[in-house]
Design a protein around this motif. Sequence first.
Motif, short mmCIF file in Angstrom:
data_model
loop_
_atom_site.label_atom_id
_atom_site.label_comp_id
_atom_site.label_asym_id
_atom_site.label_seq_id
_atom_site.Cartn_x
_atom_site.Cartn_y
_atom_site.Cartn_z
N THR A 110 49.29 19.39 22.82
CA THR A 110 48.36 18.47 22.81
C THR A 110 48.58 17.51 21.51
OG1 THR A 110 46.57 19.23 24.14
CG2 THR A 110 45.95 17.58 22.55
N LEU A 151 41.22 13.68 22.97
CA LEU A 151 42.19 13.07 21.83
C LEU A 151 43.12 12.52 22.77
CD1 LEU A 151 43.63 12.95 19.11
CD2 LEU A 151 44.57 15.19 19.71
N ILE A 152 43.69 13.02 23.78
CA ILE A 152 44.96 12.26 24.73
C ILE A 152 44.20 11.05 25.09
CG2 ILE A 152 46.45 12.57 26.43
CD1 ILE A 152 47.12 14.04 23.81
N SER A 190 50.06 13.70 21.20
CA SER A 190 49.24 12.86 20.30
C SER A 190 50.22 12.14 19.37
CB SER A 190 48.31 13.43 19.70
OG SER A 190 47.35 12.65 18.93
N ASN A 238 42.30 20.46 23.45
CA ASN A 238 42.46 19.53 22.33
C ASN A 238 43.19 20.10 21.08
OD1 ASN A 238 41.02 17.28 22.63
ND2 ASN A 238 39.00 18.02 22.67
N ARG A 255 43.40 8.06 22.76
CA ARG A 255 44.81 7.53 22.12
C ARG A 255 45.28 6.67 23.63
NH1 ARG A 255 47.88 9.97 17.29
NH2 ARG A 255 48.14 8.05 17.08
#
Length: 183
Positions: free
Chosen positions: A132, A70-71, A136, A127, A74
């Motif tokens: 996190t 996810l990071i 995010s 995640n 992004r």
Amino acid sequence: MAFGKFMDSLFKGPSAQPVRSSDVAAPNAQGGRGPADVAGPAESEDAAVARALDQLRATVRSGGSELPTLITSRLAHIDDLLRVVIETVSAQNASTEQRVLLEAMIRDYLPTPLRAFLALPESERENSSPATLQFSTQLGILEETINDLLNQIRIGAIAELSTHGRFLADKFAAPSLRLDGAS
């Protein structure tokens, strides 16, 4: 590389420092400039910001195994957006405030929370972990800010074009007054 050394190496080093006029050697008796001649001309601000973004990208890639998908996703999207902003800033001659914001995002607003996130224990960097998700969310705010900045730069270019168009119309428009007194 030990984790501590990795953390210390993030965004540090001689290449992250801006070039000052005092860093460039003065001409010597033979007319040369000594060691500065070898280095070439001083780097422009735009090039320095682009290089700082390259360093940020390299840091993200080198720490990729420690970052949740996810990071990483992004950060890659933000990197793409920032590259568009850098090109637009150069092409549109953005304001000082816009340039300062861009540089602050690349040199501080992104790397600072990234360093803090990487300093967390691995269990906190999964995640769906709260850390996190929080990071995010922060990246989402930065993404919105980058889009707003890009829009401001483009609006400024449109306004500049419109102002220039009015100037040309005023400068070269046919006179509205006639000799017979009718307007």
